[in-house]
Design a protein around this motif. Structure first.
Motif, short mmCIF file in Angstrom:
data_model
loop_
_atom_site.label_atom_id
_atom_site.label_comp_id
_atom_site.label_asym_id
_atom_site.label_seq_id
_atom_site.Cartn_x
_atom_site.Cartn_y
_atom_site.Cartn_z
N ARG B 27 40.42 38.84 85.82
CA ARG B 27 39.80 39.54 84.52
C ARG B 27 39.30 41.03 84.73
O ARG B 27 38.74 41.23 85.84
N SER B 28 39.88 42.00 84.04
CA SER B 28 39.21 43.42 84.16
C SER B 28 38.04 43.69 83.48
O SER B 28 37.71 43.12 82.00
N PHE B 29 37.27 44.24 84.05
CA PHE B 29 35.93 44.78 83.14
C PHE B 29 35.86 46.15 83.06
O PHE B 29 34.75 46.84 82.89
N VAL B 30 37.01 47.06 83.34
CA VAL B 30 36.99 48.31 83.10
C VAL B 30 37.03 48.75 81.74
O VAL B 30 37.94 48.11 81.00
N ALA B 31 36.13 49.73 81.40
CA ALA B 31 36.42 50.16 79.89
C ALA B 31 36.79 51.69 80.21
O ALA B 31 37.27 51.99 80.94
N ARG B 32 36.95 52.24 78.73
CA ARG B 32 37.76 53.38 78.71
C ARG B 32 36.65 54.15 77.74
O ARG B 32 36.70 53.73 76.78
N ASN B 33 36.26 55.31 77.99
CA ASN B 33 35.55 56.18 76.96
C ASN B 33 36.46 56.88 76.15
O ASN B 33 37.64 56.72 76.24
N ARG B 34 35.85 57.61 75.01
CA ARG B 34 36.82 58.14 74.08
C ARG B 34 37.71 59.20 74.80
O ARG B 34 38.80 59.32 74.30
N SER B 35 37.41 59.76 75.89
CA SER B 35 38.35 60.83 76.40
C SER B 35 39.11 60.17 77.32
O SER B 35 39.91 60.98 78.03
N GLN B 387 22.86 46.07 67.53
CA GLN B 387 23.94 46.00 67.41
C GLN B 387 24.70 47.61 67.67
O GLN B 387 25.81 47.75 68.19
N MET B 388 24.15 48.31 67.17
CA MET B 388 24.53 49.95 67.58
C MET B 388 24.59 50.02 68.97
O MET B 388 25.38 50.69 69.66
N ILE B 389 23.50 49.82 69.79
CA ILE B 389 23.32 49.69 71.21
C ILE B 389 24.48 49.21 71.68
O ILE B 389 25.22 49.74 72.64
N ALA B 390 24.77 47.91 71.68
CA ALA B 390 25.69 47.16 71.98
C ALA B 390 27.02 47.54 71.69
O ALA B 390 27.83 47.56 72.35
N GLU B 391 27.47 48.07 70.36
CA GLU B 391 28.70 48.39 70.10
C GLU B 391 29.32 49.54 69.93
O GLU B 391 30.04 49.85 69.55
N GLU B 392 28.19 50.60 69.73
CA GLU B 392 28.38 52.03 69.53
C GLU B 392 28.11 53.03 70.58
O GLU B 392 28.94 53.74 70.79
N THR B 393 27.31 52.55 71.43
CA THR B 393 26.72 53.57 72.33
C THR B 393 27.50 53.53 73.55
O THR B 393 27.28 54.69 74.30
N GLY B 394 28.12 52.68 74.07
CA GLY B 394 28.87 52.65 75.27
C GLY B 394 27.82 52.32 76.38
O GLY B 394 28.40 52.30 77.46
N ALA B 395 26.39 51.99 76.10
CA ALA B 395 25.78 51.93 77.06
C ALA B 395 25.94 50.44 77.64
O ALA B 395 25.32 50.19 78.96
N VAL B 396 26.60 49.59 77.28
CA VAL B 396 27.05 48.32 78.08
C VAL B 396 28.20 48.31 78.80
O VAL B 396 28.28 47.33 79.82
N HIS B 397 28.69 49.45 79.02
CA HIS B 397 30.22 49.31 80.00
C HIS B 397 29.68 49.36 81.44
O HIS B 397 30.41 48.88 82.11
N VAL B 398 28.45 50.09 81.90
CA VAL B 398 28.29 50.13 83.36
C VAL B 398 26.93 49.43 83.69
O VAL B 398 25.92 49.82 82.97
N SER B 399 26.92 48.59 84.58
CA SER B 399 25.45 48.01 85.11
C SER B 399 24.66 48.89 85.66
O SER B 399 25.22 49.80 86.53
N ASP B 400 23.38 48.84 85.39
CA ASP B 400 22.37 49.57 86.21
C ASP B 400 23.04 51.11 86.25
O ASP B 400 22.95 51.61 87.33
N PRO B 401 22.97 51.59 85.20
CA PRO B 401 23.68 53.08 85.16
C PRO B 401 22.82 54.01 85.67
O PRO B 401 23.35 55.27 86.19
N LEU B 402 21.47 53.58 85.95
CA LEU B 402 20.45 54.63 86.36
C LEU B 402 20.41 54.43 88.12
O LEU B 402 19.54 55.21 88.42
N GLY B 403 20.94 53.33 88.40
CA GLY B 403 20.96 53.10 89.76
C GLY B 403 21.52 54.22 90.64
O GLY B 403 22.44 54.99 90.32
#
Lengths: 138, 558
Positions: B27-35, B387-403
């Motif tokens: 299963r792939s967990f790779v997302a794609r941003n708008r660009s 719901q906005m954070i989960a489904e609009e912002t894209g903050a969910v695509h990458v774990s520990d993004p500030l690591g």
């Protein structure tokens, strides 16, 4: 003369079932910093507040409400103050006081209502003034 | 493909990759941003010592407890619900469900119940002196049959029930279990948690509670009972949130929360309970407040310290005993009565900090909570924020993004260092229970709360709309008003309940509870208090009646 004035004696209290005590602890520290004597207790019955107030000979009572009971408890305290013939002992309430709580609280005779964000300096001066006028100090 | 820096064969990244493949196959967990840029579920490199960085799902879990997190399973939205009578709260539950809320893991429904203060403290509605608080700021519940109304028609094996309360926690869990038993649900299929804030009366919880030693004994009893009979039940929530809300700063709050875990574990060990049996069902409740980056760093530090303490100090081996599960809540004490709509924005920042920290569950407060109980509109807006954070912002695509951020990594290490310093000081002072009994913890928290308040007074700390950018304009907001009839109805219902039950059977069950409590107080038959609470609740004993027995045997704090 300023330094002859007795230190205000204040009873701060909240219900034994209300676990939210940050506000009342903070007010207690602020009043103590302003050289007042502060008694801080949880009450089980609202009427008990009056017993402690009389035993401790306080000149203002402050009651904190963070989660219910605002009107009912205040009315009971006021009724007990009147029954014990100290209806003029000033009562101040603070905390989450909702618009619909306000008219019955004012009708019960509370002298002041403080909500979150009220400046501590205002709280301190209110307690000071109420104490002085209760003691008959001009 | 050439080996990249920080991705050596047999290193952290390779191990992580192997775990992901074994757990999720191809299963792939790779997302794609708008660009159109491909986003990996996690990024890594060398850490500050120049070694391959720890990956999410790897000890000591700084970067999160799962190798793949929101990409597979979003956080659980647990808006707090509860007011009036069970029937009234049920209406609000149905509304939230309709709006897409109440989502648990794996398509379960989830509810986060808050109780009125009498219930929270273990008092029945007819307890003297509590009448004005009945159904105000929470649901009034005092008997097993109340759950039959609250959860009518719900499949309890598909419903996660979270119960937020203080000293009333042990008998409350019993009421729920008795109700589930009557409806024929097997205990080993029930999922949920009781916050069990009975250990927590030095911070947020003023008011009446058990004695410190009695509290920790009861926590161990509940944990041991559930490990055997209700294995999916989360028996303890250590509330870093409540300690913060009482005024502690982040370092203090994490340290005291870990100290509480140490005290619970020591109690378990002294009673012969293997921590690996009970610790996996402990969790945290963490506050997300005013300092965006510090909130994230503290979460990372908390996970790391928790893992190290349980492994090194208590010898835990099970991964579940090393992984801090976190329920996030935005900061109630930052909600202002002035310009209340500002709170929507504060809550959103808090919630975003929680998401970037990698939490498991989320309560976003309502913007109008400084005015009173939340209105339906405000509750819905909190849900929409999540719901906005989960489904609009894209903050969910990458774990520990500030690591890997110099700032966040340094802050994480610094918080860890300071937390261990405080834990050492508590050890030197004889442990947490001694520090509670001496009043030291309470004093530390109150002093910290007062300092914070003084910073607001002096203007050193800005609170928009309170001490800066103040507006004289007074806007009238709708404030939720609970049913003033609730108290009368709850008391009438309780009277009917007492009149209709088999009194002799109920009294015998309470007598058995007392006997079991004496045993457990003496360190014998751990787990039997909870077993007898369930039997008493099933024999129609009320919350307050059971609590009176526990208070008598385990003592009160005041």
């Amino acid at each position: 003369m300023q330094d002859r004035k007795p230190r205000p004696r204040v009873l701060l209290t909240k219900s034994f079932i209300d676990s939210h005590d940050r506000a009342i602890e903070t007010i207690a520290l602020a009043l103590r910093d302003a050289a007042m004597e502060v008694v801080l207790i949880d009450y089980e019955q609202p009427e008990d507040v009056v017993n402690v107030a009389l035993q401790e000979d306080v000149d203002v009572i402050g009651v904190s409400f963070m989660s219910g009971g605002q009107v009912e408890a205040t009315q009971k305290i006021v009724a007990e103050l009147e029954r014990r013939d100290v209806g003029d002992l000033p009562l101040v309430v603070g905390g989450i006081i909702r618009p619909f709580d306000e008219p019955p609280l004012i009708e019960a005779g509370v002298k002041s209502i403080f909500r979150g964000g009220a400046p501590l300096s205002e709280v301190v001066s209110t307690f000071e003034n109420l104490s002085q006028s209760y003691r008959g100090i001009p | 493909m050439a080996t990249q820096v920080g991705k050596q064969p047999g290193g952290a990244y390779a191990n992580w990759q192997r775990t992901v493949v074994s757990r999720y196959a191809d299963r792939s967990f790779v997302a794609r941003n708008r660009s159109g840029v491909e986003l990996q579920p996690v990024y890594t490199g060398l850490d500050r010592r120049g070694e391959e960085a720890e990956m999410p799902g790897q000890y000591p879990y700084t970067r999160g407890i799962y190798p793949i997190h929101y990409q597979f399973q979003p956080w659980m939205d647990l808006q707090i619900i509860g007011y009036g009578l069970p029937s009234q709260t049920r209406e609000r539950m149905d509304l939230l469900l309709k709006e897409g809320g109440s989502k648990g893991y794996f398509d379960r429904e989830a509810y986060n119940f808050i109780f009125d203060m009498p219930t929270s403290m273990g008092c029945d509605p007819d307890h003297p002196g509590v009448r004005g608080s009945i159904g105000d700021c929470g649901i009034s519940v005092c008997k097993a049959s109340d759950y039959e109304i609250l959860l009518a028609g719900k499949d309890l094996t598909r419903t996660t029930v979270s119960m937020v309360l203080n000293a009333g926690s042990p008998p409350m869990l019993a009421l729920y279990l008795a109700a589930a038993k009557r409806r024929g649900f097997a205990f080993d299929k029930l999922g949920g948690n009781v916050t069990n804030y009975i250990w927590d009366f030095f911070g947020h919880s003023g008011g009446t509670n058990f004695s410190p030693r009695g509290s920790y004994r009861l926590v161990a009893d509940i944990a041991a009972y559930c490990a055997e009979h209700v294995p999916m039940w989360n028996t303890l929530t250590i509330s870093e949130h409540n300690i913060c809300e009482a005024g502690a700063n982040n370092v203090q709050a994490v340290a005291y929360a870990i100290a509480a875990i140490i005290a619970v574990n020591e109690e378990c060990v002294s009673l012969g309970i293997d921590p690996d049996r009970v610790v996996p069902r402990f969790g945290f409740h963490v506050r997300y407040g005013e300092n965006f980056f510090e909130e994230i760093a503290k979460t990372r530090a908390l996970r790391r310290v928790y893992a190290k303490v349980n492994k090194e100090r208590f010898g835990c081996r099970k991964s579940g005993a090393l992984q801090a599960r976190i329920h996030a809540q935005t900061a109630g004490s930052l909600l202002t009565a002035q310009q209340p709509l500002n709170n929507l924005v504060r809550n959103a920042y808090g919630a975003l900090a929680a998401v970037l920290s990698g939490v498991n569950g989320m309560t976003i407060n309502a913007y109008d909570e400084a005015l009173g109980l939340p209105t339906e509109d405000a509750v819905t807006l909190s849900l929409r924020t999540s719901q906005m954070i989960a489904e609009e912002t894209g903050a969910v695509h990458v774990s520990d993004p500030l690591g890997g951020s110099y700032y966040v990594e340094e802050l994480t290490d610094e918080i860890e260092r300071r937390v261990f310093e405080i834990i050492e000081e508590i050890d030197e002072r004889g442990g947490l229970i001694a520090c509670i009994e001496s009043g030291w913890i309470k004093q530390q928290v109150s002093a910290s709360a007062y300092r914070w308040r003084q910073e607001i007074e002096s203007g050193a700390r800005t609170m928009v709309g309170v001490n800066k950018y103040v507006s004289d304009e007074v806007t009238e907001y709708q404030v939720f008003q609970p049913d003033p009839e609730a108290a009368r109805l709850a008391i009438a219902d309780l009277e009917r309940h007492r009149a209709e039950r088999d009194q002799a059977k109920c009294e015998a069950a309470l007598e058995a509870l007392k006997k079991a409590s004496c045993d457990v107080r003496e360190g014998r038959k751990i787990g039997s208090v909870m077993a007898n609470l369930v039997a008493a609740a099933d024999a129609n004993a009320t919350l307050g009646e059971m609590q009176a027995v526990l208070h008598e045997i385990f003592g009160r704090n005041k």
